[in-house]
Write an enzyme that holds these catalytic residues in place. Structure first.
Site, PDB file in Angstrom:
ATOM      1  CB  SER A 289      -0.927  -0.011   1.224  1.00 45.10           C
ATOM      2  OG  SER A 289      -1.769  -1.141   1.200  1.00 45.10           O
ATOM      3  N   GLY A 290       1.821   1.338   0.909  1.00 45.99           N
ATOM      4  CA  GLY A 290       2.654   2.529   1.012  1.00 45.99           C
ATOM      5  C   GLY A 290       3.545   2.722  -0.196  1.00 45.99           C
TER       6      GLY A 290
ATOM      7  CD  GLU B 137       6.161  -7.089  -4.094  1.00 48.14           C
ATOM      8  OE1 GLU B 137       6.518  -8.205  -3.648  1.00 48.14           O
ATOM      9  OE2 GLU B 137       6.093  -6.050  -3.399  1.00 48.14           O
TER      10      GLU B 137
ATOM     11  CB  THR C 127       0.766  -7.415   4.334  1.00 44.00           C
ATOM     12  OG1 THR C 127       2.142  -7.802   4.375  1.00 44.00           O
ATOM     13  CG2 THR C 127       0.009  -8.148   5.427  1.00 44.00           C
ATOM     14  CB  CYS C 128      -3.284  -4.368   2.988  1.00 43.31           C
ATOM     15  SG  CYS C 128      -4.998  -3.831   3.121  1.00 43.31           S
TER      16      CYS C 128
ATOM     17  CB  CYS D 217      -6.784  -5.217   5.407  1.00 47.04           C
ATOM     18  SG  CYS D 217      -5.201  -4.473   5.737  1.00 47.04           S
TER      19      CYS D 217
ATOM     20  CE  LYS E 293      -8.361  -8.001   9.268  1.00 50.45           C
ATOM     21  NZ  LYS E 293      -7.531  -6.996   9.985  1.00 50.45           N
TER      22      LYS E 293
ATOM     23  CE1 TYR F 269      -2.118  -1.378  -4.143  1.00 48.74           C
ATOM     24  CE2 TYR F 269      -4.205  -2.529  -4.423  1.00 48.74           C
ATOM     25  CZ  TYR F 269      -3.363  -1.740  -3.661  1.00 48.74           C
ATOM     26  OH  TYR F 269      -3.766  -1.304  -2.436  1.00 48.74           O
TER      27      TYR F 269
ATOM     28  CE1 TYR G 203      -5.864  -3.633  15.057  1.00 54.77           C
ATOM     29  CE2 TYR G 203      -3.936  -3.809  16.464  1.00 54.77           C
ATOM     30  CZ  TYR G 203      -4.912  -3.040  15.869  1.00 54.77           C
ATOM     31  OH  TYR G 203      -4.940  -1.698  16.065  1.00 54.77           O
TER      32      TYR G 203
ATOM     33  CD  GLU H  99      -8.477  -8.573  13.033  1.00 55.42           C
ATOM     34  OE1 GLU H  99      -8.855  -7.393  12.953  1.00 55.42           O
ATOM     35  OE2 GLU H  99      -7.504  -9.031  12.373  1.00 55.42           O
TER      36      GLU H  99
ATOM     37  CG  ASP I  43       3.407  -2.701   8.448  1.00 54.53           C
ATOM     38  OD1 ASP I  43       2.843  -1.644   8.774  1.00 54.53           O
ATOM     39  OD2 ASP I  43       2.778  -3.727   8.122  1.00 54.53           O
TER      40      ASP I  43
ATOM     41  CB  THR J  69      -3.582  -0.523   5.044  1.00 60.31           C
ATOM     42  OG1 THR J  69      -3.168  -1.886   5.010  1.00 60.31           O
ATOM     43  CG2 THR J  69      -3.681   0.008   3.620  1.00 60.31           C
TER      44      THR J  69
ATOM     45  CB  ALA K 228     -11.659  -1.557  13.250  1.00 67.36           C
TER      46      ALA K 228
ATOM     47  CG  HIS L  74     -34.497   7.184  17.738  1.00 71.05           C
ATOM     48  ND1 HIS L  74     -33.888   6.494  18.767  1.00 71.05           N
ATOM     49  CD2 HIS L  74     -35.802   6.808  17.752  1.00 71.05           C
ATOM     50  CE1 HIS L  74     -34.777   5.754  19.379  1.00 71.05           C
ATOM     51  NE2 HIS L  74     -35.954   5.925  18.790  1.00 71.05           N
TER      52      HIS L  74
ATOM     53  CD  GLU M  67     -30.563   6.982  19.063  1.00 73.36           C
ATOM     54  OE1 GLU M  67     -31.080   8.103  19.247  1.00 73.36           O
ATOM     55  OE2 GLU M  67     -31.213   5.967  18.747  1.00 73.36           O
TER      56      GLU M  67
END
Length: 460
Positions: free
Chosen positions: A18-19, A38, A45-46, A51, A54, A103, A185, A189, A310, A318, A349, A444, A449
């Site tokens: 990503s980076g 690459e 990884t993501c 991510c 997963k 990508y 994490y 998860e 990382d 990410t 998260a 509501h 809320e």
């Protein structure tokens, strides 16, 4: 300094995660001549083993509860639902291939040269690329290291039988009995995921409680909810050894317990992915935390060699790598001097079941930082579950600096917590006060809320 024209590229990026991809594209957009290297898969990884797959597996695991919940709303399934692992796994593979292609097209569209090779840096401006067909030497005014992290498995008798988080997505068959070692994490998860998909699931953690560094109340609440859903949590224990028994494994714990399982996942963290990168040749070393030190311009001890994501200190997330890439490009390829990232208000998260969403300070960290704080929290059974019959509960919590009334932390455990906290994170990042929250009219009926109706002080 030698003029940039003496180099083949203005920027050579090593690692197309990503980076790395974001930095390459944005640098190219400024007019820089950019190449990226690459040797594995585009997206890092993501996209490939983090991510994205997963979250897809987490979605799959949630259907188990959804089918149970549906009966209270009048839905009758004609027969017991049956989960097919191969369908999920293969559909995931197809989706990742699609993303890999996206990508590649993004890089091509940005005019970035892509090398499918393994790069080793040999001096401050030079890398050797290996692709099995001979070596290619490439020079660049600046070299960006964006190789991310790689999972590691601790050594103990039988540790060779444990899988890492890169391998767990593509199992040939679905494990009826699943064990995960770790308390971060990934461990939390995947214990929720495999439990939700139907495995008898065990989580083994050497500490007193998982998710170290998160708000203590959040950790305790999540623990109780995961146990309610059937995850077997084993704290203050570790794996002593693993013995293969045919197609299964006997896992011997330091508590004296022996568990027979079909798969063991070692989710014990990731280390900087620097194998063969050539750091020792450059004289660059990792710090005590196993990270590559950089300054505010993302420069290592060698100014022409940069690093982000990382590989460096900071949250291994990410969006952090993406934000750092934008900052790096501003520093090195524009006249803009960007404001430093505020790492203290980065939301995150954990996609366990139920989800965790959090931004800002934990209650414990806030007590250390401020003279006085106010804590507002509530836990409740969501409206949905008044008919579903589920006993799942939701936790919401705000932490306020008493002197300024600024909300310095917001935390949630419950359905779609990440989605809710993303919005709350804007308010925390902006430094809004509890009075601002109180003046906001809620939507509501929603669970969210509650964040703007928390009027009663829980504790100081």
């Amino acid at each position: 300094m030698v003029d940039a024209s003496e180099y083949e590229y203005d920027l050579l990026v090593i690692g197309a995660g990503s980076g790395g991809v974001r930095a390459a594209r944005m640098a190219s957009a400024t007019g820089a001549n950019v190449a990226i290297v690459e040797d594995r898969y585009l997206g890092g990884t993501c996209v490939n083993v983090g991510c994205v797959p997963k979250k897809l597996y987490s979605y799959a695991a949630h259907f188990h509860d959804s089918f149970d919940d549906a009966a209270g709303f009048g839905w009758q399934l004609p027969e017991p639902a049956r989960f097919d692992w191969a369908t999920l796994r293969d559909n995931k593979i197809s989706e990742i291939k699609r993303l890999n292609g996206i990508y590649q097209r993004l890089l091509e569209g940005a005019g970035v040269t892509l090398f499918n090779a393994r790069a080793t840096v040999v001096d401050a401006h030079t890398a050797v690329l290996k692709n099995g067909q001979g070596d290619l030497t490439v020079t660049a005014q600046k070299i960006l290291l964006a190789t991310g992290g790689w999972p590691w498995v601790p050594e103990f008798p039988g540790s060779e039988h444990a899988l890492d988080s890169n391998q767990i997505f593509d199992l040939a068959t679905f494990p009826k009995r699943f064990l995960v070692l770790g308390g971060g994490y990934i461990a939390v998860e995947f214990s929720s995921i495999f439990n939700g998909l139907g495995s008898e699931t065990h989580l083994i953690y050497r500490g007193e409680l998982f998710l170290k560094g998160f708000d203590q109340q959040v950790r305790e609440f999540t623990c109780a909810e995961m146990e309610r859903k059937g995850v077997n949590l084993h704290f203050n224990t570790n794996i002593e050894r693993i013995e293969a028994t045919g197609n299964a494994y006997n896992v011997y714990l330091t508590s004296g317990e022996v568990l027979e399982v079909d798969v063991v996942l070692a989710a014990t963290g990731r280390k900087a992915n620097i194998n063969g990168l050539g750091l020792e040749t450059l004289g660059l070393t990792l710090d005590e935390q196993g990270k590559l030190p950089v300054n505010e311009r993302f420069e290592t001890a060698i100014p022409s060699v940069l690093a982000l994501g990382d590989l460096t200190a900071g949250p291994e997330l990410t969006p952090v790598a993406l934000a750092e890439a934008m900052q790096l490009v501003d520093h090195h390829f524009t006249d803009t001097v960007p404001k430093s990232l505020d790492y203290s208000t980065i939301p995150t998260a954990v996609f366990c079941h139920p989800n965790i969403g959090t931004v800002g300070l934990s209650e414990e960290a806030a007590r250390e930082k401020f003279a006085n704080i106010r804590v507002y929290c509530t836990d409740f059974r969501a409206m949905k579950h008044t008919l579903s019959g589920s006993q799942e509960r939701t936790l919401m919590k705000l932490i306020v600096d008493d002197a300024t009334d600024v909300v310095v932390g917001a935390h949630m455990v419950g359905e779609e917590a990440g989605e809710v906290i993303q919005g709350i994170a804007i308010a925390v990042r902006a430094g809004l006060t509890k009075h601002d929250f109180d003046r906001t009219v809620g939507i509501h009926p929603t669970g969210a809320e509650e964040f703007v109706t928390l009027r009663t002080l829980t504790r100081t």
